[in-house]
Design an enzyme around this catalytic site. Structure first.
Site, PDB file in Angstrom:
ATOM      1  N   ASN A  10       0.700  -1.062   0.028  1.00  0.00           N
ATOM      2  CA  ASN A  10       0.082  -0.024   0.188  1.00  0.00           C
ATOM      3  C   ASN A  10       0.980   1.346  -0.119  1.00  0.00           C
ATOM      4  O   ASN A  10       1.289   1.641   0.865  1.00  0.00           O
ATOM      5  CB  ASN A  10      -0.847   0.066   1.246  1.00  0.00           C
ATOM      6  CG  ASN A  10      -1.910   1.252   1.144  1.00  0.00           C
ATOM      7  OD1 ASN A  10      -1.858   1.924   0.361  1.00  0.00           O
ATOM      8  ND2 ASN A  10      -2.511   1.355   2.459  1.00  0.00           N
ATOM      9  N   HIS A 179     -13.195   2.915   0.840  1.00  0.00           N
ATOM     10  CA  HIS A 179     -12.981   1.766   2.005  1.00  0.00           C
ATOM     11  C   HIS A 179     -13.579   0.595   1.302  1.00  0.00           C
ATOM     12  O   HIS A 179     -14.098  -0.284   2.110  1.00  0.00           O
ATOM     13  CB  HIS A 179     -13.533   2.086   3.086  1.00  0.00           C
ATOM     14  CG  HIS A 179     -13.015   3.290   3.975  1.00  0.00           C
ATOM     15  ND1 HIS A 179     -13.689   4.319   4.397  1.00  0.00           N
ATOM     16  CD2 HIS A 179     -11.639   3.577   4.038  1.00  0.00           C
ATOM     17  CE1 HIS A 179     -12.802   5.238   5.107  1.00  0.00           C
ATOM     18  NE2 HIS A 179     -11.399   4.747   4.797  1.00  0.00           N
ATOM     19  N   HIS A 207     -17.175   1.920   8.601  1.00  0.00           N
ATOM     20  CA  HIS A 207     -15.743   1.792   8.755  1.00  0.00           C
ATOM     21  C   HIS A 207     -15.356   3.210   9.397  1.00  0.00           C
ATOM     22  O   HIS A 207     -15.576   4.317   9.039  1.00  0.00           O
ATOM     23  CB  HIS A 207     -15.116   1.898   7.521  1.00  0.00           C
ATOM     24  CG  HIS A 207     -13.777   1.785   7.587  1.00  0.00           C
ATOM     25  ND1 HIS A 207     -13.007   0.568   7.170  1.00  0.00           N
ATOM     26  CD2 HIS A 207     -12.945   2.687   7.532  1.00  0.00           C
ATOM     27  CE1 HIS A 207     -11.649   0.783   7.141  1.00  0.00           C
ATOM     28  NE2 HIS A 207     -11.861   2.299   7.468  1.00  0.00           N
ATOM     29  N   ARG A 240     -10.748  15.308   8.888  1.00  0.00           N
ATOM     30  CA  ARG A 240     -11.345  15.681   7.638  1.00  0.00           C
ATOM     31  C   ARG A 240     -12.943  16.278   8.171  1.00  0.00           C
ATOM     32  O   ARG A 240     -13.338  15.592   8.961  1.00  0.00           O
ATOM     33  CB  ARG A 240     -11.585  14.534   6.604  1.00  0.00           C
ATOM     34  CG  ARG A 240     -10.241  14.577   5.940  1.00  0.00           C
ATOM     35  CD  ARG A 240     -10.502  13.087   5.092  1.00  0.00           C
ATOM     36  NE  ARG A 240      -9.452  12.161   5.030  1.00  0.00           N
ATOM     37  CZ  ARG A 240      -9.214  10.906   4.666  1.00  0.00           C
ATOM     38  NH1 ARG A 240     -10.604  10.559   4.162  1.00  0.00           N
ATOM     39  NH2 ARG A 240      -8.380  10.055   5.033  1.00  0.00           N
ATOM     40  N   ASP A 281      -6.842  12.032  17.335  1.00  0.00           N
ATOM     41  CA  ASP A 281      -7.007  10.792  17.812  1.00  0.00           C
ATOM     42  C   ASP A 281      -8.238  10.481  18.904  1.00  0.00           C
ATOM     43  O   ASP A 281      -8.486  10.975  19.793  1.00  0.00           O
ATOM     44  CB  ASP A 281      -5.624  10.326  18.582  1.00  0.00           C
ATOM     45  CG  ASP A 281      -5.745   8.709  19.014  1.00  0.00           C
ATOM     46  OD1 ASP A 281      -6.118   8.232  20.079  1.00  0.00           O
ATOM     47  OD2 ASP A 281      -4.897   8.220  18.476  1.00  0.00           O
ATOM     48  N   ARG A 283      -8.862   8.264  20.995  1.00  0.00           N
ATOM     49  CA  ARG A 283      -8.425   7.938  22.417  1.00  0.00           C
ATOM     50  C   ARG A 283      -8.274   8.887  23.457  1.00  0.00           C
ATOM     51  O   ARG A 283      -8.516   9.181  24.252  1.00  0.00           O
ATOM     52  CB  ARG A 283      -7.179   6.828  22.407  1.00  0.00           C
ATOM     53  CG  ARG A 283      -7.542   5.550  21.760  1.00  0.00           C
ATOM     54  CD  ARG A 283      -6.292   4.702  21.358  1.00  0.00           C
ATOM     55  NE  ARG A 283      -5.606   5.315  20.401  1.00  0.00           N
ATOM     56  CZ  ARG A 283      -4.508   4.884  19.845  1.00  0.00           C
ATOM     57  NH1 ARG A 283      -4.114   3.685  20.164  1.00  0.00           N
ATOM     58  NH2 ARG A 283      -3.779   5.460  18.658  1.00  0.00           N
ATOM     59  N   GLY A 329     -10.241   0.886  12.992  1.00  0.00           N
ATOM     60  CA  GLY A 329      -9.578   1.069  14.279  1.00  0.00           C
ATOM     61  C   GLY A 329     -10.548   1.639  15.171  1.00  0.00           C
ATOM     62  O   GLY A 329     -10.691   0.941  16.379  1.00  0.00           O
ATOM     63  N   GLY A 331     -13.989   1.730  15.149  1.00  0.00           N
ATOM     64  CA  GLY A 331     -15.202   0.983  15.025  1.00  0.00           C
ATOM     65  C   GLY A 331     -14.956  -0.440  15.695  1.00  0.00           C
ATOM     66  O   GLY A 331     -15.724  -0.948  16.373  1.00  0.00           O
ATOM     67  N   GLU A 383      -8.390  -5.862   5.364  1.00  0.00           N
ATOM     68  CA  GLU A 383      -8.068  -5.502   3.892  1.00  0.00           C
ATOM     69  C   GLU A 383      -6.891  -6.131   3.216  1.00  0.00           C
ATOM     70  O   GLU A 383      -7.036  -6.496   1.718  1.00  0.00           O
ATOM     71  CB  GLU A 383      -8.057  -3.978   3.850  1.00  0.00           C
ATOM     72  CG  GLU A 383      -9.347  -3.050   4.133  1.00  0.00           C
ATOM     73  CD  GLU A 383      -8.997  -1.770   4.520  1.00  0.00           C
ATOM     74  OE1 GLU A 383      -9.251  -0.990   3.712  1.00  0.00           O
ATOM     75  OE2 GLU A 383      -8.389  -1.336   5.629  1.00  0.00           O
TER      76      GLU A 383
END
Length: 397
Positions: A10, A179, A207, A240, A281, A283, A329, A331, A383
């Site tokens: 990737n 995705h 996602h 975004r 992030d 978290r 991540g 989800g 993926e």
């Protein structure tokens, strides 16, 4: 060693992820990351038996090629190179040209490059990575797997914008969605979990990561998705903005902002980061919210509200719904976010199973709603396995 190993690459504009996938087990026998390309600190790192290793790249030269060359050397050192049967590449944008995985040749490379207007940050980098891999593995077949391909089954009413047909015909402006590889994978796994053929199954796949999208899946096929012409549309994301009034762009330009400043603001400084003023992030957002931070609390509320709104709206695209699927991540791991989204969906009868929600984290799949209520589940995405498997299928076709 197995003769079912596929190297998955990737390639991004300043990075290159790689994984060696056993297509029988789905396990990654080796994975790593090249990052900071174009900078003095460009490096390739990988893990073996839990131990991290790093290799600094030379300051000058093509860092994509250097990274691939280092991966080749690593595979030779580990005695794995001769067992690789194919290379699979993730490609973000296939436009309307690519509706399925294809074998890479010079014509395909040119066509992917020609789609760079639609994905200027991604497609040129994919081509660089592909050329580097073709140079390093000249005898192996290489395949391109497209993020947009799964969404090519959307009906015209879902992908057509309410704009003049001239813009679609001349510039290809329409909803493409992204995705797709992830939505494809988790919908197949979800069908197994509920013991139904995928072609008879209906899901809303959610996602949630630094990039985030929702997909309505009817009889196993994508019929609508939240990302649009680019990955900027739809849900609020890490940096975004997601959906917003397009006149805001005109407003900022009239205020003297440059086109680049507007682009950077909406793509890199918005979302969780912009609203919280703290971090992109998830978290960090939840930790700050628990400590009473107003910006983090608002970011959390907006994020969960928007996801729930999209889920609710995508029920319109389906005749029936077997389950909501959470993946990626956030989800897969964020119990508080899933809990809040389900709370926002209570009008539809969703009721959280708190024990199930707590258990379905850190790689564990599971149902997170109570028995005899509408079903929501968590499925870890993979993926790389899809890319490897589709490459292997074409190799043997």
């Amino acid at each position: 060693m197995s003769n079912s190993l596929v190297l998955v690459i990737n390639s991004g504009s300043s990075s290159l992820k790689f994984a060696l996938i056993d297509t029988v087990s789905g396990e990654a026998t080796l994975s790593g990351l090249g990052e900071c390309f174009g900078l003095p600190e460009a490096v390739v790192s990988w893990k073996i038996d839990g131990e991290k290793h790093e290799h600094m790249l030379e300051a000058e030269g093509n860092h994509h090629q250097q990274a691939v060359d280092r991966i080749v050397a690593l595979l030779e050192e580990l005695g794995m190179k001769q067992d690789i049967v194919a290379i699979g590449h993730r490609v973000v944008h296939g436009g309307e040209k690519f509706t399925k995985t294809v074998k890479i040749d010079e014509t395909v490379l040119e066509e992917i490059d020609n789609l760079s207007d639609l994905a200027p940050l991604h497609n040129p980098a994919h081509v660089i990575g592909m050329r580097a891999a073709m140079k390093a593995f000249p005898s192996l077949s290489q395949y391109a797997v497209f993020d947009t391909a799964f969404h090519q089954t959307m009906p015209a009413k879902a992908y057509t914008g309410a704009i003049s047909q001239k813009l679609y015909k001349e510039y290809g402006i329409r909803r493409y969605g992204f995705h797709g590889t992830s939505h494809y994978y988790v919908s197949r796994e979800a069908a197994k979990m509920i013991n139904k053929p995928v072609e008879d199954s209906n899901f809303i796949s959610v996602h949630l990561g630094n990039g985030a999208s929702v997909c309505a899946i009817k009889n196993g096929k994508s019929v609508d998705t939240s990302m649009g012409f680019t990955p900027l549309a739809g849900l609020m994301m890490g940096t975004r903005c997601g959906d917003l009034d397009p006149s805001i762009i005109e407003f900022l330009l009239k205020k003297g902002w440059s086109q680049q400043e507007v682009f950077d603001e909406l793509n890199k400084k918005s979302g969780l980061l912009g609203v919280s003023g703290l971090t992109s992030d998830c978290r960090g957002i939840i930790e700050a919210m628990e400590n009473g931070h107003e910006g983090a609390t608002l970011a959390f509320e907006i994020f969960c509200y928007r996801v729930a709104k999209y889920i609710g709206s995508y029920m319109v695209a389906l005749d029936e719904l077997d389950a909501i699927i959470f993946t990626a991540g956030i989800g897969e791991n964020s119990q508080p976010i899933r809990s809040k989204i389900l709370e926002n969906l209570k009008i539809f009868g969703y009721r959280e199973d708190e024990e199930g929600n707590a258990a379905a984290r850190f790689g564990n799949a599971g149902v997170i709603t109570k028995p005899n209520t509408p079903m929501a589940m968590v499925i870890p995405t993979n993926e790389e396995w899809v890319i490897a498997k589709e490459s292997m299928e074409l190799l043997h076709a």
